[in-house]
Motif scaffolding. Structure first.
Motif, PDB file in Angstrom:
ATOM      1  N   SER A 134       0.845  -1.192   0.000  1.00  0.00           N
ATOM      2  CA  SER A 134       0.000   0.000   0.000  1.00  0.00           C
ATOM      3  C   SER A 134       0.878   1.238   0.000  1.00  0.00           C
ATOM      4  N   PRO A 135       0.638   2.218  -0.885  1.00  0.00           N
ATOM      5  CA  PRO A 135       1.484   3.420  -0.905  1.00  0.00           C
ATOM      6  C   PRO A 135       1.318   4.323   0.308  1.00  0.00           C
ATOM      7  N   THR A 136       0.246   4.152   1.085  1.00  0.00           N
ATOM      8  CA  THR A 136       0.129   4.935   2.313  1.00  0.00           C
ATOM      9  C   THR A 136       0.797   4.238   3.499  1.00  0.00           C
ATOM     10  N   SER A 137       1.198   2.987   3.301  1.00  0.00           N
ATOM     11  CA  SER A 137       1.816   2.228   4.388  1.00  0.00           C
ATOM     12  C   SER A 137       3.237   1.813   4.027  1.00  0.00           C
ATOM     13  N   GLY A 138       3.349   0.877   3.075  1.00  0.00           N
ATOM     14  CA  GLY A 138       4.667   0.451   2.629  1.00  0.00           C
ATOM     15  C   GLY A 138       5.443  -0.366   3.638  1.00  0.00           C
ATOM     16  N   ARG A 139       4.747  -0.966   4.567  1.00  0.00           N
ATOM     17  CA  ARG A 139       5.460  -1.850   5.488  1.00  0.00           C
ATOM     18  C   ARG A 139       4.524  -2.976   5.913  1.00  0.00           C
ATOM     19  N   GLU A 140       5.091  -4.050   6.415  1.00  0.00           N
ATOM     20  CA  GLU A 140       4.327  -5.210   6.853  1.00  0.00           C
ATOM     21  C   GLU A 140       4.043  -5.099   8.343  1.00  0.00           C
ATOM     22  N   PHE A 141       2.775  -5.002   8.696  1.00  0.00           N
ATOM     23  CA  PHE A 141       2.389  -4.875  10.101  1.00  0.00           C
ATOM     24  C   PHE A 141       2.578  -6.212  10.814  1.00  0.00           C
ATOM     25  N   LYS A 142       3.028  -6.152  12.052  1.00  0.00           N
ATOM     26  CA  LYS A 142       3.175  -7.344  12.894  1.00  0.00           C
ATOM     27  C   LYS A 142       2.382  -7.154  14.197  1.00  0.00           C
ATOM     28  N   THR A 143       1.129  -6.753  14.038  1.00  0.00           N
ATOM     29  CA  THR A 143       0.283  -6.453  15.201  1.00  0.00           C
ATOM     30  C   THR A 143       0.081  -7.676  16.084  1.00  0.00           C
ATOM     31  N   PHE A 144      -0.200  -8.830  15.474  1.00  0.00           N
ATOM     32  CA  PHE A 144      -0.431 -10.055  16.256  1.00  0.00           C
ATOM     33  C   PHE A 144       0.815 -10.420  17.061  1.00  0.00           C
ATOM     34  N   GLU A 145       1.972 -10.410  16.406  1.00  0.00           N
ATOM     35  CA  GLU A 145       3.207 -10.790  17.088  1.00  0.00           C
ATOM     36  C   GLU A 145       3.521  -9.846  18.245  1.00  0.00           C
ATOM     37  N   ARG A 146       3.356  -8.563  18.025  1.00  0.00           N
ATOM     38  CA  ARG A 146       3.673  -7.597  19.073  1.00  0.00           C
ATOM     39  C   ARG A 146       2.722  -7.726  20.272  1.00  0.00           C
ATOM     40  N   MET A 147       1.536  -8.257  20.020  1.00  0.00           N
ATOM     41  CA  MET A 147       0.571  -8.396  21.120  1.00  0.00           C
ATOM     42  C   MET A 147       0.707  -9.727  21.859  1.00  0.00           C
ATOM     43  N   PHE A 148       1.007 -10.812  21.117  1.00  0.00           N
ATOM     44  CA  PHE A 148       0.919 -12.140  21.717  1.00  0.00           C
ATOM     45  C   PHE A 148       2.245 -12.893  21.829  1.00  0.00           C
ATOM     46  N   VAL A 149       3.324 -12.398  21.197  1.00  0.00           N
ATOM     47  CA  VAL A 149       4.588 -13.130  21.201  1.00  0.00           C
ATOM     48  C   VAL A 149       5.675 -12.247  21.816  1.00  0.00           C
ATOM     49  N   ASP A 150       6.363 -12.771  22.812  1.00  0.00           N
ATOM     50  CA  ASP A 150       7.403 -11.991  23.488  1.00  0.00           C
ATOM     51  C   ASP A 150       8.718 -11.970  22.717  1.00  0.00           C
ATOM     52  N   ASP A 151       8.922 -12.929  21.848  1.00  0.00           N
ATOM     53  CA  ASP A 151      10.161 -12.988  21.080  1.00  0.00           C
ATOM     54  C   ASP A 151      10.178 -11.822  20.088  1.00  0.00           C
ATOM     55  N   GLU A 152      11.009 -10.820  20.353  1.00  0.00           N
ATOM     56  CA  GLU A 152      10.993  -9.593  19.567  1.00  0.00           C
ATOM     57  C   GLU A 152      11.538  -9.775  18.151  1.00  0.00           C
ATOM     58  N   SER A 153      12.149 -10.913  17.885  1.00  0.00           N
ATOM     59  CA  SER A 153      12.616 -11.157  16.519  1.00  0.00           C
ATOM     60  C   SER A 153      11.438 -11.272  15.554  1.00  0.00           C
ATOM     61  N   THR A 154      10.259 -11.551  16.086  1.00  0.00           N
ATOM     62  CA  THR A 154       9.059 -11.648  15.238  1.00  0.00           C
ATOM     63  C   THR A 154       8.401 -10.293  15.016  1.00  0.00           C
ATOM     64  N   TRP A 155       8.891  -9.265  15.682  1.00  0.00           N
ATOM     65  CA  TRP A 155       8.235  -7.957  15.627  1.00  0.00           C
ATOM     66  C   TRP A 155       8.682  -7.104  14.446  1.00  0.00           C
ATOM     67  N   GLU A 156       9.795  -7.479  13.830  1.00  0.00           N
ATOM     68  CA  GLU A 156      10.357  -6.635  12.779  1.00  0.00           C
ATOM     69  C   GLU A 156       9.344  -6.445  11.652  1.00  0.00           C
ATOM     70  N   GLU A 157       9.164  -5.199  11.231  1.00  0.00           N
ATOM     71  CA  GLU A 157       8.190  -4.859  10.194  1.00  0.00           C
ATOM     72  C   GLU A 157       8.931  -4.343   8.965  1.00  0.00           C
ATOM     73  N   PRO A 158       9.182  -5.206   7.985  1.00  0.00           N
ATOM     74  CA  PRO A 158       9.958  -4.804   6.802  1.00  0.00           C
ATOM     75  C   PRO A 158       9.314  -3.630   6.070  1.00  0.00           C
ATOM     76  N   ASN A 159      10.152  -2.677   5.662  1.00  0.00           N
ATOM     77  CA  ASN A 159       9.695  -1.503   4.915  1.00  0.00           C
ATOM     78  C   ASN A 159       9.966  -1.683   3.429  1.00  0.00           C
ATOM     79  N   ASP A 160       9.312  -0.862   2.629  1.00  0.00           N
ATOM     80  CA  ASP A 160       9.537  -0.874   1.198  1.00  0.00           C
ATOM     81  C   ASP A 160      10.933  -0.341   0.880  1.00  0.00           C
ATOM     82  N   ASN A 161      11.457  -0.727  -0.260  1.00  0.00           N
ATOM     83  CA  ASN A 161      12.784  -0.272  -0.695  1.00  0.00           C
ATOM     84  C   ASN A 161      12.863   1.243  -0.844  1.00  0.00           C
TER      85      ASN A 161
END
Length: 639
Positions: free
Chosen positions: A459-486
């Motif tokens: 999406s051009p208004t976002s350009g990144r992958e949301f990790k809402t579920f991981e940030r709420m339910f998983v403590d392992d922060e390696s799953t939280w990374e939200e890749p951005n567009d180039n």
């Protein structure tokens, strides 16, 4: 268009123009005005982004015009006034009604006080009006005091004794008839209007801060502005259109930031059914936390259903509720199993994890009706559609909130919907069309697309992958990374930036890309100016929630006849502090671009429109002079 049809069309245009200018004298007058106007310095533009509901900050910046008024006061009055006197005078301009009321309560609102301050406002206004033609200044004057204010502005008390007496009499009479407050309000409104000719809001009115509704209400009164939608804006727009997934995200965001007042008081959207279910399901939690947990599960269910019916979104990996092992209390993400930090999911049926329960269905239906029936929300979203768009090309600058989607080599990413492929500017236009379709027709596909604009990786208004579920339910922060567009890496490359400007039909030598969306972490050494000033990121963290990350309180980019300046706001006084101690905004200015020559109206989009009018008027003048058109009091006709 064939030549005959073209000639007939031109004659019709000239005939219509002749109705407005029925004589050569009328054409002369208009031509002289317009031609001279092209030589005036261009108007001042202010660019703001990512306001995120921070009303107090925005209100002060709007009133002090991002510090411009203080600069003008310093320039005009210099050493003639003390710092304390200038600070008090500035506060009067920022908050005239409050300051007049304060003086009244202190019994200091004497006729002399009014006369002195109106005289100072007059002097300041004269200096600031030099960029504008008289007819435009008249249109800026609020209230019914235009003729007197114009008369005051045309007096020259420094040049002639008679003019000095006349000017003094005008001011003293204003005070004698007790019109001082009204003239102060009118003058301060005019000063602010002269300080900012046009405003650009580069996305994100909503979420995090508590009063986006008040910001929009204030912005709706601003006479000249445009808006570029941000991802938080399209989320609320989708909610107002009736998208269940957008509604759930909006409610969750406001619960997460404890901003339920904007829903309940600002827009009349009640949360009682949600809070009742939350209290039953999570009695051990605080009411807001419990409600957030319930709406989050509803949101993940609705998003999963939406993703399944939209394979073009390519977001199947974001459906995680059906990857939970409810016995082991783990979730599978990218082939690995992670322990969940919450063990109880009472509203999920393990056999049908994406299915809403009957109680959840009631909540969703109730919320949808509330969003659709909210009159204040409808007015505000209608305004965003009327004044807003996915992007704007304005005076050689390209404005959009998020990013232009690109591959690692900088070539535009191709995105396919309904069998058709889009990229670059064409994709922005497609998104704009579908967003407007959602408001006008509310078909399910368009409603779903509004959610995709909010959080889609492409999406051009976002350009990144949301990790809402991981940030709420998983403590392992390696799953939280939200890749951005180039795009966010490539904007440091000048050739890439020029390519983007070319894609949108702008001159890459003159133009700039102006973005919001990604907060600039000044305290970590990040800079908002990229590629030698070709890209300017103006998200400086207006929202208090971001102050600790950015280290500042927001940016204002200012474009005037001499170039571009970026103001980094450090500390911002609220109304109470400003009135009590005459405190003001503290800002650090950075010159982004300094022009060797003064830019004029002729160099702007407005100038191009004026030049078209001039060309048409010369066509009409030729018709009069050549005799092919004859004018009279009653009719205009071709010979």
């Amino acid at each position: 268009m064939q030549e005959g049809a073209s000639g007939s069309y031109k004659k019709k245009c000239i005939r219509l123009l002749a109705e407005k200018y029925p004589s050569r004298e009328a054409v002369y007058e208009r031509l002289i005005h317009l031609s001279a106007q092209l030589s005036l310095p261009k108007g001042v533009e202010h660019f703001l982004s990512d306001l995120h509901g921070e009303y107090d900050t925005f209100y002060h910046i709007l009133n002090n015009c991002s510090g411009v008024i203080k600069e003008k006061v310093d320039y005009v009055f210099g050493a003639r006034l003390t710092d304390e006197e200038k600070a008090e005078f500035c506060t009067l301009i920022y908050y005239p009604k409050e300051k007049v009321e304060q003086k009244r309560a202190e019994r200091k609102n004497t006729p002399e006080w009014y006369r002195i301050n109106i005289a100072r406002l007059l002097e300041l206004t004269k200096l600031m009006s030099y960029k504008f033609p008289v007819e435009k200044i008249k249109s800026f004057i609020p209230g019914h005091y235009g003729s007197i204010i114009v008369e005051l502005m045309n007096t020259r008390p420094e040049a002639d004794q008679a003019q000095f007496i006349y000017n003094r009499k005008l001011l003293s009479t204003i005070c004698q008839v007790d019109a001082g407050p009204e003239f102060i309000y009118a003058f301060t409104g005019l000063v602010k209007r002269l300080a900012v000719d046009h405003m650009h809001i580069v996305g994100d009115f909503f979420d995090r801060g508590s009063r986006p509704d008040a910001i929009i209400e204030k912005i709706m009164k601003f006479p000249s502005l445009d808006i570029q939608w941000g991802n938080h804006d399209v989320l609320w727009m989708g909610a107002a259109c009736g998208s269940d997934a957008c509604i759930a995200n909006v409610v969750r965001n406001n619960l997460r930031y404890s901003n339920t007042d904007v829903l309940e008081k600002g827009y009349g959207i009640g949360l009682r059914p949600l809070t009742l279910l939350a209290a039953r399901q999570y009695p051990q939690e605080t009411p807001i936390k419990a409600a957030e947990r319930v709406i989050s599960i509803i949101m993940f269910k609705l998003e999963g259903q939406l993703i399944k019916r939209n394979p073009d979104f390519h977001m199947e990996k974001r459906i995680l509720l059906d990857r939970i092992d409810f016995g082991e209390k783990t979730v599978e993400i990218d082939g690995r199993h992670y322990e969940l930090n919450q063990k109880s999911f009472p509203t999920i049926d393990p056999q049908h994890p994406l299915r809403l329960s009957p109680e959840e269905e009631v909540i969703v239906n109730d919320l949808r009706n509330s969003f659709l029936e909210s009159e204040p929300l409808r007015r505000h979203i209608e305004f965003l559609y009327r004044k807003g768009s996915m992007y704007t090309c304005y005076n050689s600058n390209l404005l959009f909130h998020g990013c232009v989607l690109v591959n690692a080599d900088g070539t535009p990413t191709e995105v396919t919907f309904d069998g058709r492929t889009y990229k670059g500017r064409e994709y922005f236009d497609y998104c704009d069309t579908v967003a407007r379709r959602a408001w006008q027709h509310r078909d399910q596909a368009a409603l779903d697309f509004m959610w995709y604009l909010w959080c889609g990786r492409l999406s051009p208004t976002s350009g990144r992958e949301f990790k809402t579920f991981e940030r709420m339910f998983v403590d392992d922060e390696s799953t939280w990374e939200e890749p951005n567009d180039n795009y966010y890496k490539l904007i440091n490359n000048l050739d890439f930036c020029q390519m983007v400007l070319n894609e949108f039909g702008l001159n890459p030598e003159r133009g700039h890309i102006i973005n919001g969306h990604v907060p600039v972490k000044v305290k970590k050494g990040e800079t908002p100016v990229r590629s030698g000033g070709k890209v300017i990121i103006i998200d400086g963290g207006f929202c208090r929630a971001y102050h600790s990350k950015t280290g500042i309180s927001g940016y204002t980019l200012i474009s005037n006849s001499r170039g571009l300046r970026l103001l980094a706001h450090q500390n911002i006084a609220d109304v109470r502090q400003a009135l009590k101690n005459n405190l003001d905004i503290e800002s650090v200015a950075e010159t982004v671009e300094l022009s060797a020559e003064i830019s004029t109206v002729a160099d702007t989009d407005e100038g191009a429109a004026i030049q078209e009018q001039i060309t048409d008027l010369y066509g009409l003048l030729y018709a009069y002079q050549s005799g092919t058109m004859k004018a009279s009091d009653d009719y205009t006709s071709f010979v």
